[in-house]
Scaffold this motif. Structure first.
Motif, PDB file in Angstrom:
ATOM      1  N   THR A  34      31.540  -1.402 -61.239  1.00  0.00           N
ATOM      2  CA  THR A  34      31.845  -0.058 -60.748  1.00  0.00           C
ATOM      3  C   THR A  34      32.911  -0.038 -59.656  1.00  0.00           C
ATOM      4  O   THR A  34      33.453   1.018 -59.351  1.00  0.00           O
ATOM      5  CB  THR A  34      30.566   0.612 -60.209  1.00  0.00           C
ATOM      6  N   GLY A  35      33.213  -1.206 -59.081  1.00  0.00           N
ATOM      7  CA  GLY A  35      34.302  -1.267 -58.108  1.00  0.00           C
ATOM      8  C   GLY A  35      33.851  -1.362 -56.667  1.00  0.00           C
ATOM      9  O   GLY A  35      34.687  -1.336 -55.756  1.00  0.00           O
ATOM     10  N   GLU A  36      32.526  -1.495 -56.422  1.00  0.00           N
ATOM     11  CA  GLU A  36      32.101  -1.741 -55.039  1.00  0.00           C
ATOM     12  C   GLU A  36      32.622  -3.084 -54.567  1.00  0.00           C
ATOM     13  O   GLU A  36      32.874  -3.283 -53.385  1.00  0.00           O
ATOM     14  CB  GLU A  36      30.566  -1.711 -54.930  1.00  0.00           C
ATOM     15  N   ILE A  37      32.780  -4.017 -55.513  1.00  0.00           N
ATOM     16  CA  ILE A  37      33.334  -5.343 -55.214  1.00  0.00           C
ATOM     17  C   ILE A  37      34.673  -5.450 -55.935  1.00  0.00           C
ATOM     18  O   ILE A  37      34.729  -5.442 -57.163  1.00  0.00           O
ATOM     19  CB  ILE A  37      32.422  -6.480 -55.715  1.00  0.00           C
ATOM     20  N   THR A  38      35.772  -5.505 -55.200  1.00  0.00           N
ATOM     21  CA  THR A  38      37.097  -5.617 -55.819  1.00  0.00           C
ATOM     22  C   THR A  38      37.985  -6.520 -54.982  1.00  0.00           C
ATOM     23  O   THR A  38      37.688  -6.832 -53.830  1.00  0.00           O
ATOM     24  CB  THR A  38      37.800  -4.243 -55.936  1.00  0.00           C
ATOM     25  N   ASN A  39      39.092  -6.926 -55.566  1.00  0.00           N
ATOM     26  CA  ASN A  39      40.143  -7.596 -54.823  1.00  0.00           C
ATOM     27  C   ASN A  39      41.482  -7.168 -55.411  1.00  0.00           C
ATOM     28  O   ASN A  39      41.545  -6.577 -56.486  1.00  0.00           O
ATOM     29  CB  ASN A  39      39.986  -9.128 -54.845  1.00  0.00           C
ATOM     30  N   ASP A  40      42.548  -7.444 -54.704  1.00  0.00           N
ATOM     31  CA  ASP A  40      43.869  -6.972 -55.124  1.00  0.00           C
ATOM     32  C   ASP A  40      44.283  -7.548 -56.474  1.00  0.00           C
ATOM     33  O   ASP A  40      44.916  -6.864 -57.285  1.00  0.00           O
ATOM     34  CB  ASP A  40      44.924  -7.331 -54.063  1.00  0.00           C
ATOM     35  N   ASP A  41      43.924  -8.813 -56.730  1.00  0.00           N
ATOM     36  CA  ASP A  41      44.288  -9.428 -58.019  1.00  0.00           C
ATOM     37  C   ASP A  41      43.603  -8.717 -59.176  1.00  0.00           C
ATOM     38  O   ASP A  41      44.216  -8.453 -60.212  1.00  0.00           O
ATOM     39  CB  ASP A  41      43.897 -10.913 -58.029  1.00  0.00           C
ATOM     40  N   LEU A  42      42.308  -8.402 -58.992  1.00  0.00           N
ATOM     41  CA  LEU A  42      41.559  -7.702 -60.038  1.00  0.00           C
ATOM     42  C   LEU A  42      42.180  -6.339 -60.319  1.00  0.00           C
ATOM     43  O   LEU A  42      42.436  -5.983 -61.471  1.00  0.00           O
ATOM     44  CB  LEU A  42      40.099  -7.534 -59.615  1.00  0.00           C
TER      45      LEU A  42
END
Length: 473
Positions: A453-461
């Protein structure tokens, strides 16, 4: 970077009746105001959100076009920022002149998917909903469109978010127990926790299993049409597509390469592959085509084996070879549904057709994955029945029931990892694992839920996801 005002063409490039140029950012309304002259002398910045205004785009003393300008003020816009859409005439020259003018006035060109990325960053969409936008744009049949719409409306992400929230509540209680380890107390009811973990296991398993159907619906089902030369494979392809896509000739070996095209049957995409006829040949080019035929069979999910209907009645030796050939394909690809088609039945008498049916019944009874049918590709008789058989291979039950179906490989991977961690938690509860070790597995499961859902993201993802979007969306 995300504070810039961005601009891009939101409609396909090229000539058309209308083109839409989209701007988003805190200066979007101000920048358009500098170039827009309302026919009723309105000041654009003073207009209410969700309003449309007629006027002209002016570059110095030069009028570029008569346009409609739509205003969407933050936070009630697609991106959550101020958004302006300029509907101009669809001349490529006009489109570029207006975009160049806005760039000179302070915009920069949007990157691929940047409007949707901003919608995600501003909380207008979660990550799975944002990805569904790209799926919706690329949907080319009813089923893929239905799934993309369901996911964009939050059907999938809301189910995941609810499970994550419940698991998070128990995780908090487990973590609290660790703070009172010396008192040896339990804040988390283990019976309720076990019930929750079992329910999460059930839901994850259902979502993971749905990917088999979802992947087929999203990407289409590849169907290889194989058989000896000159049995009517290209005629069948043309009949299925209802157009002259492949060259048809009485000369054996006409098709020397694979020909592919896709149609929708019952809302599901099927990609048909007309292959080179399988036979012994000294022709180098035809031999390469035959080699490709077997490669395409490997890639296909369904195989159609076509033969001339009268071969069984007129040539016993060839009839035996035919049966061996069918058996060979069936044994080599036991998991692939095989449709055996007797073509050119229009050339047979009623007695010969009945004899053929009896022969084919023997062939079909040797495998539950084999389906035997009669048709005339030339006249179209039996083509609709073939389409119904193809559709029967797709489990459309979940689709008809509007169940959540996973189509995204990234989501599938995260679900598998979450499922693995939840099974560890379940095993830990059954064996009385200590709270600190349980907490580690729970945190990992929560992490994988958050990835979806996007609570955990990083710039590469984010870069990888939005790079696949078209510019302007």
């Amino acid at each position: 970077m995300h504070n810039d005002t961005i601009v891009a063409l939101a409609t396909p490039s090229g000539s058309g009746a209308i083109a839409i140029i989209r701007l988003s950012g805190q200066e979007a309304i101000t920048i358009v105001s500098r170039a827009f002259r309302s026919v009723s002398h309105k000041v654009l910045s003073q207009q209410a959100t969700h309003t449309i205004h007629l006027g002209h785009i002016i570059d110095g003393h030069k009028t570029l076009d008569e346009v409609l300008v739509s205003v969407f003020k933050n936070p009630n816009s697609y991106t959550g920022e101020d958004v302006v859409e300029v509907s101009c005439h669809g001349s490529p020259y006009i489109q570029q002149e207006i975009i160049q003018l806005f760039l000179r006035l302070g915009c920069r060109m949007a990157t691929a998917g940047e409007f949707t990325l901003r919608a995600f960053l501003n909380g207008k969409l979660d990550l799975s909903q944002a990805e569904a936008v790209a799926d919706l744009i690329s949907s080319d049949n009813e089923a893929s469109h239905q799934i993309a719409m369901q996911q964009m409306r939050g059907g999938f992400s809301s189910e995941i978010a609810k499970l994550r929230e419940e698991l998070l509540n128990f995780a908090s209680l487990i973590e609290l127990e660790l703070d009172f380890a010396e008192e040896d107390v339990e804040f988390a009811d283990r019976t309720q926790f076990k019930a929750l973990v079992e329910r999460i296991n059930f839901v994850l398993k259902r979502l993971i299993d749905s990917f088999a159907v979802g992947n087929v619906i999203k990407n289409g089902i590849p169907v290889a049409i194989v058989g000896e030369p000159n049995v009517g494979k290209s005629t069948l392809l043309n009949a299925l597509l209802n157009e002259d896509r492949a060259i048809v000739s009485d000369i054996a070996g006409t098709t020397r390469d694979t020909i592919e095209d896709e149609i929708s049957i019952g809302g599901i995409g099927f990609r048909f592959i007309d292959t080179a006829g399988i036979r012994d040949t000294a022709d180098v080019v035809e031999s390469i085509g035959i080699k490709k035929t077997f490669e395409k069979i490997e890639q296909a999910q369904v195989v159609i084996y076509l033969f001339e209907a009268d071969v069984i009645s007129r040539d016993s030796a060839k009839s035996q070879t035919l049966k061996l050939e069918i058996e060979k394909i069936r044994n080599k690809y036991p998991q692939k549904p095989l449709i055996v088609l007797a073509n050119k039945v229009d050339k047979l008498s009623d007695i010969e057709v009945e004899r053929l049916r009896n022969e084919l019944t023997v062939i079909s009874n040797t495998s539950e994955k084999s389906h035997v049918q009669l048709l005339s590709a030339k006249s179209g008789d039996g083509v609709e029945e073939l389409k119904h058989t193809l559709l029967s291979f797709v489990n459309t039950g979940a689709l008809k029931n509007n169940d959540t179906i996973v189509t995204n490989t990234r989501h599938y991977d995260a679900l598998l990892k979450a499922f693995e961690e939840i099974q560890k938690v379940q095993h830990g509860l059954e064996t009385g694992l200590s709270g600190d070790l349980l907490a580690i597995d729970i945190r990992q499961a929560l992490y994988h839920f958050g990835e979806i859902t996007g609570e955990i993201t990083n710039d590469d993802l984010l870069g990888n996801i939005f790079a696949n979007f078209c510019i302007g969306k």
